[in-house]
Write an enzyme that holds these catalytic residues in place. Sequence first.
Site, PDB file in Angstrom:
ATOM      1  NE  ARG A  63       2.021 131.542  59.758  1.00 24.74           N
ATOM      2  CZ  ARG A  63       1.439 132.495  60.482  1.00 24.74           C
ATOM      3  NH1 ARG A  63       1.095 133.633  59.915  1.00 24.74           N
ATOM      4  NH2 ARG A  63       1.206 132.311  61.755  1.00 24.74           N
ATOM      5  CD  GLU A  83      -1.976 140.945  69.750  1.00 22.91           C
ATOM      6  OE1 GLU A  83      -1.085 140.388  70.435  1.00 22.91           O
ATOM      7  OE2 GLU A  83      -2.338 140.510  68.650  1.00 22.91           O
ATOM      8  NE  ARG A 140      -6.212 137.293  67.882  1.00 19.32           N
ATOM      9  CZ  ARG A 140      -5.284 136.471  67.451  1.00 19.32           C
ATOM     10  NH1 ARG A 140      -5.006 135.384  68.135  1.00 19.32           N
ATOM     11  NH2 ARG A 140      -4.644 136.716  66.341  1.00 19.32           N
ATOM     12  CG  ASN A 185      -6.513 134.686  71.604  1.00 14.87           C
ATOM     13  OD1 ASN A 185      -7.049 134.052  70.686  1.00 14.87           O
ATOM     14  ND2 ASN A 185      -5.320 135.220  71.488  1.00 14.87           N
ATOM     15  CG  HIS A 199      -0.097 140.159  63.629  1.00 14.41           C
ATOM     16  ND1 HIS A 199       0.921 139.859  62.755  1.00 14.41           N
ATOM     17  CD2 HIS A 199      -0.271 139.056  64.377  1.00 14.41           C
ATOM     18  CE1 HIS A 199       1.343 138.630  62.962  1.00 14.41           C
ATOM     19  NE2 HIS A 199       0.627 138.105  63.949  1.00 14.41           N
TER      20      HIS A 199
END
Length: 400
Positions: free
Chosen positions: A241, A386, A91, A7, A180
């Site tokens: 955010r 993941e 990823r 990743n 996601h």
Amino acid sequence: MKVLVINAGSSSLKYQLIDTENEYVIAKGICERIAIGGSVLCYKPTGKDPIEVKKDMKNHTDAVKMVLDALIAPDTGVIKSMSEIGAVGHRIVHGGERFSSSVLITDEIIKTIEELSELAPLHNPANLMGIRACKEIMPDVPMVGVFDTAFHQTMPPEAYLYGLSYDAYREMMIRRYGFHGTSHYYVSRRAIELLGKPEHETRIVTCHLGNGSSITAVKGGKSIDTSMGFTPLEGVPMGTRCGNIDPAIVMYLMDKKNWDIKKVKEYMNKKSGMLGISGVSSDFRDLSAASESGNERAKIAVDLFCYHVKKYIGAYSAAMNGLDAIVFTAGVGENDREVREKILAGLDFLGVDTDFELNRNCPRGKEAVITKPGSKVKVFVIPTDEEMVIARDTAALAKR
Ligand code: ADP
């Protein structure tokens, strides 16, 4: 098969070596501060003490070399040679409309990922650096790309189109993509197993609540709507955010503050959300501590977050014509009992009979059911994985 999962970020590279035969994580770790000086590799063989190696990595190729050196080191390594690695899984953040599942990486695929960088200028180029580094060092090992957006490609047009002109979609690819996806896929699969109902009858809301958060409606095992959109800025307010706001606020801010696009972007991505409201931190642990010691704004930030997650649960229950399960996952979802409690409070009208005692006492980061036995809707805490999805997909495609 032993699969190396990568990743890659712009200055970091996380990795795991997984044996897919028994789904065992052999070793994992991270390279940090790549190309910015003071680089460090953290290497953790399962069941043994972690090792830290401080050595400059001028690019991602250096980082991958260091990872491999650590994996095959005679005394502390976990494999004898690089040839034991059967495949590498990467990823990749943005697959646009082009990828609805994982793919074997070819030169043509690399080109497509490059083209999609326009949609994810921070992420795809970094992911590509990881791919190129592995290609350089292990040219004959098959590589697979697993996309964050792929799981959401099943959304219908009414969910993925915005209320803009159709040309915005046709000409500029402006639409909801969602992110996601690998996590929502993993936890929804597990929830379907736990529900024990035929997959096509299941209606699940998965809440991936971390630094970045997204909520997904998974109907019959497929994503039919998700809270993040064209970018990961949409949806619930997050660590830093802003999430959903009236789009007119952007114009208003630019006008009032005389800000350019770069400034607004930074404000909405880095200085808003939990951090912006509380003025304390983006981390829920800090917010909870601040709130306990009487900081009103920290309390409001957490309340606002929970309120927005709750609204999505309601909206998605309506979108799916019902609800069988709610899943909590990721840093906040797996660990923060107070956040879960606030979100679940008052949802009994939907058939959610939460066992708040169980929720309070459930061990952090462990799979758990936190509803009472007769509850019509089940609530699960499911630690996401993941990397395991990436390893599984990689082994499956590399074996073909
Ligand atoms: P990312 O989106 O960066 O992958 P994670 O899913 O790892 O994020 O979540 C990180 C966040 O999880 C932290 O910022 C913190 O707010 C929260 N978190 C982690 N551990 C705990 C905990 N024990 N209690 C409450 N919140 C936690």
